[in-house]
Every structure is written in C-alpha cells, then in structure tokens.
Design a protein around this motif. Structure first.
Motif, mmCIF file in Angstrom:
data_model
loop_
_atom_site.group_PDB
_atom_site.id
_atom_site.type_symbol
_atom_site.label_atom_id
_atom_site.label_comp_id
_atom_site.label_asym_id
_atom_site.label_seq_id
_atom_site.Cartn_x
_atom_site.Cartn_y
_atom_site.Cartn_z
ATOM 1 N N GLY A 1 -3.878 11.427 -16.589
ATOM 2 C CA GLY A 1 -2.751 10.897 -15.824
ATOM 3 C C GLY A 1 -3.214 10.189 -14.565
ATOM 4 N N GLY A 2 -4.204 10.756 -13.907
ATOM 5 C CA GLY A 2 -4.748 10.142 -12.698
ATOM 6 C C GLY A 2 -5.425 8.810 -12.964
ATOM 7 N N VAL A 3 -6.190 8.731 -14.039
ATOM 8 C CA VAL A 3 -6.868 7.475 -14.389
ATOM 9 C C VAL A 3 -5.839 6.398 -14.727
ATOM 10 C CG1 VAL A 3 -8.349 6.344 -16.095
ATOM 11 C CG2 VAL A 3 -9.040 8.518 -15.096
ATOM 12 N N LEU B 1 0.830 -1.204 0.000
ATOM 13 C CA LEU B 1 0.000 0.000 0.000
ATOM 14 C C LEU B 1 0.865 1.254 0.000
ATOM 15 C CD1 LEU B 1 -2.921 -0.860 2.447
ATOM 16 C CD2 LEU B 1 -3.071 -0.412 -0.011
ATOM 17 N N ILE B 2 1.858 1.280 0.868
ATOM 18 C CA ILE B 2 2.761 2.437 0.926
ATOM 19 C C ILE B 2 3.518 2.579 -0.395
ATOM 20 C CG2 ILE B 2 4.828 3.366 2.040
ATOM 21 C CD1 ILE B 2 3.739 2.061 4.660
ATOM 22 N N TRP B 3 4.034 1.472 -0.903
ATOM 23 C CA TRP B 3 4.759 1.484 -2.171
ATOM 24 C C TRP B 3 3.869 1.994 -3.299
ATOM 25 C CZ3 TRP B 3 9.425 1.490 -4.023
ATOM 26 C CH2 TRP B 3 9.644 1.171 -5.353
ATOM 27 N N ASN B 4 2.626 1.557 -3.312
ATOM 28 C CA ASN B 4 1.730 1.941 -4.388
ATOM 29 C C ASN B 4 1.265 3.388 -4.287
ATOM 30 O OD1 ASN B 4 0.877 -0.169 -6.491
ATOM 31 N ND2 ASN B 4 1.198 -1.319 -4.628
ATOM 32 N N VAL C 1 1.544 8.548 -7.098
ATOM 33 C CA VAL C 1 1.955 9.947 -7.256
ATOM 34 C C VAL C 1 2.887 10.092 -8.456
ATOM 35 C CG1 VAL C 1 3.255 11.827 -6.187
ATOM 36 C CG2 VAL C 1 1.611 10.522 -4.828
ATOM 37 N N MET C 2 3.871 9.219 -8.555
ATOM 38 C CA MET C 2 4.823 9.312 -9.665
ATOM 39 C C MET C 2 4.145 9.053 -11.013
ATOM 40 S SD MET C 2 7.449 10.388 -8.254
ATOM 41 C CE MET C 2 8.339 10.472 -9.774
ATOM 42 N N VAL D 1 3.898 11.441 -14.300
ATOM 43 C CA VAL D 1 4.317 10.989 -15.634
ATOM 44 C C VAL D 1 3.158 11.138 -16.616
ATOM 45 C CG1 VAL D 1 5.004 8.961 -16.996
ATOM 46 C CG2 VAL D 1 6.121 9.443 -14.815
ATOM 47 N N GLY D 2 1.959 10.739 -16.201
ATOM 48 C CA GLY D 2 0.777 10.887 -17.057
ATOM 49 C C GLY D 2 0.483 12.337 -17.375
ATOM 50 N N LEU D 3 0.654 13.196 -16.394
ATOM 51 C CA LEU D 3 0.454 14.635 -16.608
ATOM 52 C C LEU D 3 1.456 15.171 -17.622
ATOM 53 C CD1 LEU D 3 -0.675 17.454 -15.940
ATOM 54 C CD2 LEU D 3 0.889 17.509 -13.995
#
Length: 69
Positions: free
Chosen positions: A36-38, A12-15, A20-21, A25-27
C-alpha cells in the motif's frame, strides 16, 4: 498570479493527505502496509509532478481572468 513557492506548497500538503489515504486504501485492498505504501508513493510522485506542471501552465493563461491584461 501566485508565487512559485505557493504553487509548490499547496500540492505538497494536498499530496501528503492523499499519500495517507492511498496507503490506507492499499492496506485495505492488499492487506500489506508495504505494498500500500509503495502504491501510494508512486501515485503521489506522479500526481505531484503533474499537478505542479498543470498549475504553472494555467498560471500563464490569461483566459477567464478579470481585470488582468
């Protein structure tokens, strides 16, 4: 062997960090926070699920461990 709770908290923490990253990248790639969020959410959901399954499978394999029977 670790507890199931630990096996869930670690990815969970890793994900969250990956989410966020991947959003950034998507943005950068699309110019859209929404797209990017999707992409990041789909990637995170798939990655989290596979990681949990992967960790639980390996938790049941004794190969390569020292001092365990």
């Amino acid at each position: 062997m670790e507890t199931r709770r630990r096996s869930v908290v670690k990815p969970l923490i890793w994900n969250v960090m990956g989410l966020v990253m991947m959003t950034l990248v998507g943005l950068i790639a699309t110019g859209s926070v929404a797209v990017g969020g999707v992409v990041a959410l789909v990637n995170t959901a798939i990655g989290l699920t596979l990681y949990i399954v992967y960790e639980r499978v390996w938790a049941g394999i004794s190969w390569g461990r020292h001092g365990e029977s």
